[in-house]
Design a protein around this motif. Structure first.
Motif, PDB file in Angstrom:
ATOM      1  N   ARG A  62       0.826  -1.213   0.000  1.00 26.31           N
ATOM      2  CA  ARG A  62       0.000   0.000   0.000  1.00 26.31           C
ATOM      3  C   ARG A  62       0.857   1.258   0.000  1.00 26.31           C
ATOM      4  NH1 ARG A  62      -1.342   2.240   5.119  1.00 26.31           N
ATOM      5  NH2 ARG A  62      -3.477   2.651   4.383  1.00 26.31           N
ATOM      6  N   GLY A  63       2.168   1.091  -0.086  1.00 20.05           N
ATOM      7  CA  GLY A  63       3.091   2.217  -0.092  1.00 20.05           C
ATOM      8  C   GLY A  63       3.844   2.341  -1.399  1.00 20.05           C
ATOM      9  N   TRP A  64       5.133   1.975  -1.366  1.00 22.85           N
ATOM     10  CA  TRP A  64       5.987   2.225  -2.538  1.00 22.85           C
ATOM     11  C   TRP A  64       5.555   1.422  -3.761  1.00 22.85           C
ATOM     12  CZ3 TRP A  64       8.888  -1.392  -5.136  1.00 22.85           C
ATOM     13  CH2 TRP A  64       9.085  -2.625  -4.496  1.00 22.85           C
ATOM     14  N   ILE A  65       4.997   0.190  -3.573  1.00 27.00           N
ATOM     15  CA  ILE A  65       4.571  -0.611  -4.726  1.00 27.00           C
ATOM     16  C   ILE A  65       3.374   0.055  -5.412  1.00 27.00           C
ATOM     17  CG2 ILE A  65       3.616  -2.831  -5.454  1.00 27.00           C
ATOM     18  CD1 ILE A  65       5.227  -4.168  -3.256  1.00 27.00           C
ATOM     19  N   LEU A  66       2.413   0.512  -4.629  1.00 21.25           N
ATOM     20  CA  LEU A  66       1.261   1.203  -5.206  1.00 21.25           C
ATOM     21  C   LEU A  66       1.705   2.492  -5.885  1.00 21.25           C
ATOM     22  CD1 LEU A  66      -1.750   1.542  -5.674  1.00 21.25           C
ATOM     23  CD2 LEU A  66      -1.948   2.539  -3.386  1.00 21.25           C
ATOM     24  N   LYS A  67       2.624   3.204  -5.258  1.00 22.66           N
ATOM     25  CA  LYS A  67       3.100   4.463  -5.836  1.00 22.66           C
ATOM     26  C   LYS A  67       3.729   4.234  -7.205  1.00 22.66           C
ATOM     27  CE  LYS A  67       6.256   8.328  -4.918  1.00 22.66           C
ATOM     28  NZ  LYS A  67       7.244   8.905  -3.972  1.00 22.66           N
ATOM     29  N   LYS A  68       4.582   3.217  -7.314  1.00 24.21           N
ATOM     30  CA  LYS A  68       5.212   2.932  -8.609  1.00 24.21           C
ATOM     31  C   LYS A  68       4.185   2.457  -9.633  1.00 24.21           C
ATOM     32  CE  LYS A  68      10.056   2.033  -7.577  1.00 24.21           C
ATOM     33  NZ  LYS A  68      11.204   1.143  -7.842  1.00 24.21           N
ATOM     34  N   SER A  69       3.203   1.688  -9.172  1.00 23.74           N
ATOM     35  CA  SER A  69       2.160   1.207 -10.093  1.00 23.74           C
ATOM     36  C   SER A  69       1.347   2.369 -10.637  1.00 23.74           C
ATOM     37  CB  SER A  69       1.255   0.206  -9.373  1.00 23.74           C
ATOM     38  OG  SER A  69       1.985  -0.935  -8.958  1.00 23.74           O
ATOM     39  N   VAL A  70       1.035   3.342  -9.768  1.00 23.48           N
ATOM     40  CA  VAL A  70       0.290   4.521 -10.215  1.00 23.48           C
ATOM     41  C   VAL A  70       1.081   5.259 -11.290  1.00 23.48           C
ATOM     42  CG1 VAL A  70      -0.580   6.794  -9.524  1.00 23.48           C
ATOM     43  CG2 VAL A  70      -0.998   4.802  -8.075  1.00 23.48           C
ATOM     44  N   GLU A  71       2.373   5.404 -11.076  1.00 18.58           N
ATOM     45  CA  GLU A  71       3.214   6.103 -12.055  1.00 18.58           C
ATOM     46  C   GLU A  71       3.228   5.374 -13.395  1.00 18.58           C
ATOM     47  OE1 GLU A  71       6.957   6.280 -10.102  1.00 18.58           O
ATOM     48  OE2 GLU A  71       6.365   7.888  -8.710  1.00 18.58           O
ATOM     49  N   GLU A  72       3.343   4.055 -13.369  1.00 17.67           N
ATOM     50  CA  GLU A  72       3.378   3.289 -14.607  1.00 17.67           C
ATOM     51  C   GLU A  72       2.044   3.355 -15.345  1.00 17.67           C
ATOM     52  OE1 GLU A  72       4.679  -0.671 -13.862  1.00 17.67           O
ATOM     53  OE2 GLU A  72       6.636  -0.067 -13.120  1.00 17.67           O
ATOM     54  N   VAL A  73       0.947   3.239 -14.593  1.00 12.93           N
ATOM     55  CA  VAL A  73      -0.367   3.281 -15.230  1.00 12.93           C
ATOM     56  C   VAL A  73      -0.636   4.669 -15.803  1.00 12.93           C
ATOM     57  CG1 VAL A  73      -2.849   3.130 -14.814  1.00 12.93           C
ATOM     58  CG2 VAL A  73      -1.329   1.403 -13.864  1.00 12.93           C
ATOM     59  N   LYS A  74      -0.246   5.726 -15.097  1.00 14.94           N
ATOM     60  CA  LYS A  74      -0.424   7.082 -15.623  1.00 14.94           C
ATOM     61  C   LYS A  74       0.375   7.277 -16.906  1.00 14.94           C
ATOM     62  CE  LYS A  74      -1.737   9.696 -11.498  1.00 14.94           C
ATOM     63  NZ  LYS A  74      -1.363  10.744 -10.522  1.00 14.94           N
ATOM     64  N   SER A  75       1.552   6.699 -16.970  1.00 16.97           N
ATOM     65  CA  SER A  75       2.348   6.778 -18.190  1.00 16.97           C
ATOM     66  C   SER A  75       1.630   6.091 -19.351  1.00 16.97           C
ATOM     67  CB  SER A  75       3.719   6.135 -17.956  1.00 16.97           C
ATOM     68  OG  SER A  75       4.479   6.120 -19.146  1.00 16.97           O
ATOM     69  N   MET A  76       1.024   4.933 -19.085  1.00 19.24           N
ATOM     70  CA  MET A  76       0.259   4.223 -20.119  1.00 19.24           C
ATOM     71  C   MET A  76      -0.943   5.051 -20.560  1.00 19.24           C
ATOM     72  SD  MET A  76      -1.799   0.615 -19.762  1.00 19.24           S
ATOM     73  CE  MET A  76      -3.079   1.402 -18.769  1.00 19.24           C
ATOM     74  N   VAL A  77      -1.645   5.637 -19.603  1.00 17.08           N
ATOM     75  CA  VAL A  77      -2.821   6.458 -19.914  1.00 17.08           C
ATOM     76  C   VAL A  77      -2.426   7.660 -20.768  1.00 17.08           C
ATOM     77  CG1 VAL A  77      -4.528   8.017 -18.883  1.00 17.08           C
ATOM     78  CG2 VAL A  77      -4.191   5.729 -17.933  1.00 17.08           C
ATOM     79  N   ASP A  78      -1.292   8.262 -20.476  1.00 15.18           N
ATOM     80  CA  ASP A  78      -0.828   9.419 -21.262  1.00 15.18           C
ATOM     81  C   ASP A  78      -0.576   9.027 -22.716  1.00 15.18           C
ATOM     82  OD1 ASP A  78      -0.994  11.090 -19.095  1.00 15.18           O
ATOM     83  OD2 ASP A  78       1.123  10.905 -18.543  1.00 15.18           O
ATOM     84  N   GLN A  79      -0.091   7.817 -22.947  1.00 16.07           N
ATOM     85  CA  GLN A  79       0.127   7.361 -24.322  1.00 16.07           C
ATOM     86  C   GLN A  79      -1.192   7.253 -25.073  1.00 16.07           C
ATOM     87  OE1 GLN A  79       2.380   3.703 -24.261  1.00 16.07           O
ATOM     88  NE2 GLN A  79       3.972   4.559 -22.952  1.00 16.07           N
ATOM     89  N   TYR A  80      -2.243   6.821 -24.395  1.00 17.30           N
ATOM     90  CA  TYR A  80      -3.560   6.744 -25.023  1.00 17.30           C
ATOM     91  C   TYR A  80      -4.076   8.142 -25.354  1.00 17.30           C
ATOM     92  CZ  TYR A  80      -4.064   1.764 -23.872  1.00 17.30           C
ATOM     93  OH  TYR A  80      -3.910   0.408 -23.812  1.00 17.30           O
ATOM     94  N   LYS A  81      -3.892   9.070 -24.417  1.00 17.90           N
ATOM     95  CA  LYS A  81      -4.405  10.423 -24.607  1.00 17.90           C
ATOM     96  C   LYS A  81      -3.756  11.116 -25.801  1.00 17.90           C
ATOM     97  CE  LYS A  81      -5.687  11.354 -19.778  1.00 17.90           C
ATOM     98  NZ  LYS A  81      -5.428  12.195 -18.575  1.00 17.90           N
ATOM     99  N   GLU A  82      -2.519  10.752 -26.108  1.00 21.32           N
ATOM    100  CA  GLU A  82      -1.824  11.380 -27.229  1.00 21.32           C
ATOM    101  C   GLU A  82      -2.501  11.106 -28.565  1.00 21.32           C
ATOM    102  OE1 GLU A  82       2.143   9.944 -26.983  1.00 21.32           O
ATOM    103  OE2 GLU A  82       2.687  11.170 -25.226  1.00 21.32           O
ATOM    104  N   THR A  83      -3.288  10.041 -28.649  1.00 21.61           N
ATOM    105  CA  THR A  83      -3.959   9.687 -29.909  1.00 21.61           C
ATOM    106  C   THR A  83      -5.304  10.385 -30.077  1.00 21.61           C
ATOM    107  OG1 THR A  83      -5.162   7.767 -28.995  1.00 21.61           O
ATOM    108  CG2 THR A  83      -2.907   7.407 -29.746  1.00 21.61           C
ATOM    109  N   TRP A  84      -5.807  11.021 -29.035  1.00 18.19           N
ATOM    110  CA  TRP A  84      -7.150  11.610 -29.091  1.00 18.19           C
ATOM    111  C   TRP A  84      -7.246  12.752 -30.100  1.00 18.19           C
ATOM    112  CZ3 TRP A  84      -8.428  12.039 -23.133  1.00 18.19           C
ATOM    113  CH2 TRP A  84      -8.574  10.751 -22.618  1.00 18.19           C
ATOM    114  N   GLY A  85      -6.156  13.464 -30.319  1.00 20.68           N
ATOM    115  CA  GLY A  85      -6.201  14.577 -31.265  1.00 20.68           C
ATOM    116  C   GLY A  85      -6.569  14.110 -32.667  1.00 20.68           C
TER     117      GLY A  85
END
Length: 771
Positions: free
Chosen positions: A242-265
């Motif tokens: 619930r600490g550092w593992i979740l924090k790193k997972s959030v960062e990785e998932v946000k990075s994946m989400v940002d890649q999806y958002k780049e295609t919306w244009g």
């Protein structure tokens, strides 16, 4: 009169492997054994007689005609092992000074017992001992694909990482001095792989996790990572996950989400709004965004206090649209409830460059629900349920049925209860000959269940030709709708370019099946009622027009409804007047197949390339229309994602007033939801795994098919389920023998399907037919 057989549970002390393949019953004062494969009853000879029967050993018992090959071999090995064991015992008595030296006879016997799952061995003392039973890194290690390797590289913890983590935690991981050692859990009933699998099972049981967790694409990589680490691996603490593992997972998932958002244009996106009510009555709204690259979860909101207020709901939708970007959103998809309709219309007034549309999957499901309410159809469904309820509540009958159907299940869980009704009816029609062969077999006649009232009722239904004739008609009426429902909820392709053509084909199929207007009109009215109130949207018409597979197969002129929808999309989605005029000119080039649109390659590719890819390849001469076509054709039609029981509601959506913990839980939802969506995306080219119909994981949609109407009080806890033969990994029957989209290609020239039939025309037509 023959006395009633009473099932008797098999004592855990009975460790012979043959006990797994028979059932014990009490007949008065006598005990009888019944083979679960052929139903043969044994009044004497004990378990040894059953074992000979299953092994096919001639002499004291007839050979079982239906036993599985692997079971037969196991029984033969067990019979040989028993003889060796007796010989070994005599040798041990004569040579007590050698009893500490293992010999080859021990090995032979342990192998035969080990396969049956009954040999007792010393349990490992630590979890690390379990992983020492796995293959070494150099031996028999399965290959891991590149995605898994990347994931492992990301989560691999170096020694410096461990030091940083320990420095960040002021206290060491908690210890539990009162907890018993692992070997007290009696996990080690078998060696090697079985011990590890049992340890995993007991972990899942202990934490109450859905057993479907083993289907996760992240499960095997986790096990592989364990086996690489071997005994040096240290399990993460509660504070780690619930600490550092979740924090790193959030960062990785946000990075994946940002890649999806780049295609919306380029492609735009659909904002999906999926609300649902928890067991405590709270209403949660999930916000997701769909684009061809994949679907992502944005956030959830507790809307318990505002969901019925159209003003508050409108404000919430407006806020999320602005967060995503008005220029990116082509449509907002919600449920068709009245408060969403009002809020959705206000939203499109505020943002005139986007649409509000109701969820297509929900609308089509309501069509199936309405059709299921026809008296003659509901009667047939109830008759079919008398068969499945009896089969799925008796282990011996279920085993027998699965043998006769070659492992295929009668009950087919689908996206909803209504879809399950007709998918199961279709499954039963496909398996009609198998079922009739079973109930006319000597095995069934010898089975004591065939004499029970429910067994006789099942026989009557299966042998009724009028029942099967009605089933076949219902299947031909509803199967097209089932295919549409599967298509709009599929991740294989964006559905916007297919929904309009699909509904046309549904009405066409019903007309072809029922022929006379007075018969098919009742079902058309059901479809038209839902279509005109909810699904008749300009986006759907434009998706049809811009799909070259359909436009070039229209017989005659394009129907006014389609053309009007196309023009409406141009005006709403393209605010610049100059661009609108250019698109209008380019429409004529597309309609007449001028330029690259008319190339032989483009003509062939109409039926092979996805519509948006076709435009990317051949639409260069019409850049403005191409951009609009791609944005429309890349959208979905449905807001339904996956079963809600896959999200752990109690813990993740638990109410808390602590700001920090609420933020942590929101991030946990964000990670879990997006990992599930990622899993769906990676598995989109595979048939989804079908759950066992009697599993608690699908009980909400199959309950009416597998639950007895009047269950016996106090029967819970009976060991009869242990006699079930494990079902196949995937027992699903395909809803269609070919790709749904391929069946939509032919002409679209029936004006009656477009226009419907008004009441006056219908009355005149029926009078004419009757005359």
């Amino acid at each position: 009169m023959e006395s009633e057989l009473q099932p008797v549970p098999v004592s855990p002390q009975k460790r012979d492997p043959a006990w797994k393949h028979c059932q014990m019953f009490k007949d008065g004062d006598r005990l009888k054994l019944i083979c679960i494969y052929c139903g043969k009853m044994f009044s004497g000879g004990g378990i040894h007689r059953i074992k000979e029967h299953l092994a096919g050993q001639k002499g004291n018992a007839a050979t079982c005609p239906r036993v599985q090959k692997d079971v037969q071999l196991l029984m033969r090995e067990s019979l040989v092992g028993g003889k060796v064991k007796r010989k070994k015992h005599k040798t041990a008595v004569a040579s007590t000074n050698l009893n500490s030296i293992p010999n080859e006879i021990d090995t032979i016997f342990s192998q035969s017992e080990e396969k049956a799952g009954f040999q007792l061995i010393a349990a490992p003392g630590t979890i690390a001992d379990y992983f020492s039973l796995l293959p070494s890194k150099e031996e028999e290690m399965p290959d891991i694909d590149s995605d898994n390797r990347k994931r492992e590289q990301k989560v691999e913890m170096t020694s410096s990482d461990r030091r940083k983590r320990q420095e960040g935690n002021s206290s060491p991981p908690p210890t539990y001095p009162n907890a018993g050692p692992v070997d007290n859990l009696n996990l080690g009933s078998t060696k090697g792989e079985d011990a590890v699998q049992k340890a995993i099972g007991q972990f899942l049981y202990d934490i109450g996790l859905s057993l479907g967790a083993v289907n996760s694409i992240y499960f095997q990589p986790m096990i592989d990572a364990f086996s690489f680490e071997r005994s040096s691996f240290k399990t993460p603490s509660y504070h780690d996950v619930r600490g550092w593992i979740l924090k790193k997972s959030v960062e990785e998932v946000k990075s994946m989400v940002d890649q999806y958002k780049e295609t919306w244009g380029r492609t735009g996106c659909s904002l999906l709004v999926d609300d649902w009510t928890t067991g405590t009555g709270r209403v949660l709204i999930n916000f997701l965004a769909y684009c061809p690259k994949g679907m992502i979860f944005l956030k959830y909101v507790d809307a318990s206090e505002i969901v019925r207020s159209t003003d508050a709901l409108y404000g919430l939708l407006k806020e999320v649209v602005e967060e995503v970007g008005v220029q990116n959103v082509l449509q907002v998809i919600t449920d068709s409830a009245e408060h969403y309709v009002v809020a959705g219309k206000r939203l499109t007034e505020t943002f005139p460059t986007m649409y509000w549309t109701p969820c297509s999957a929900r609308c089509i499901d309501l069509m199936l629900e309405d059709i299921g309410k026809f008296d003659w159809i509901s009667e047939i469904l109830e008759n079919a349920k008398t068969v499945t309820r009896f089969v799925y509540n008796h282990a011996l009958v279920l085993n027998m049925t699965r043998r006769y159907t070659n492992g295929k299940d009668l009950v087919q869980p689908a996206l909803s209860s209504s879809a399950t009704n007709f998918a199961t009816l279709r499954s039963m029609v496909d398996l009609k000959n198998n079922l009739q062969a079973m109930v006319t077999s000597q095995e069934w006649m010898d089975c004591h269940y065939s004499k029970k009232p429910d067994g006789i009722a099942m026989l009557d239904v299966i042998c009724s030709e009028s029942f099967w004739s009605s089933c076949s008609t219902i299947v031909r009426i509803t199967d097209p709708l089932l295919r549409v429902l599967r298509m709009v909820g599929s991740e294989k392709r964006p559905a916007m370019g297919y929904i309009y053509a699909s509904l046309y084909r549904v009405k066409e199929a019903i007309k072809k099946e029922l022929v006379k207007k007075k018969y098919y009109l009742a079902y058309w009215n059901v479809i038209d009622h839902r279509w005109e109130r909810q699904l008749a949207r300009p986006l759907h018409a434009a998706g049809f027009y811009l799909n070259p597979k359909f436009l070039y197969n229209i017989e005659g002129d394009v129907h006014n409804e389609i053309m009007s929808g196309m023009l409406d999309c141009i005006e709403r989605l393209v605010p610049e007047i100059e661009i609108q005029d250019k698109i209008t000119k380019e429409l004529n080039l597309y309609k007449n197949a001028v330029g690259d649109f008319g190339r032989k390659m483009a003509t062939r590719a109409r039926h092979t390339l996805p519509a948006d890819k076709w435009w990317s390849t051949y639409g260069g001469g019409c850049p403005n229309l191409t951009r609009l076509a791609i944005r429309i054709l890349c959208q979905t039609c449905s807001a339904k994602v996956f079963k809600r029981n896959q999200i752990s509601l109690k813990q993740i959506h638990h109410y808390t007033t602590n700001r920090l913990e609420l933020q942590r839980l929101s991030d946990l939802v964000f990670v879990e939801y997006n990992l599930r969506l990622r899993q769906m995306q990676l598995q989109k080219d595979k048939e989804s795994e079908v759950m066992d119909p009697i599993s608690i994981d699908v009980c909400d949609i199959v309950e009416d098919w597998v639950a007895e109407k009047h269950p016996v009080v106090g029967d819970v806890g009976s060991p009869e389920w242990t006699a079930l033969v494990q079902p196949d990994a995937n027992t699903a029957l395909p809803l269609s023998p070919k790709d749904e989209a391929e069946s939509l290609v032919e002409g679209f020239g029936d004006d009656e399907i477009y226009d419907g039939v008004n009441d006056e025309e219908d009355t005149e037509s029926q009078d004419h037919e009757e005359a």
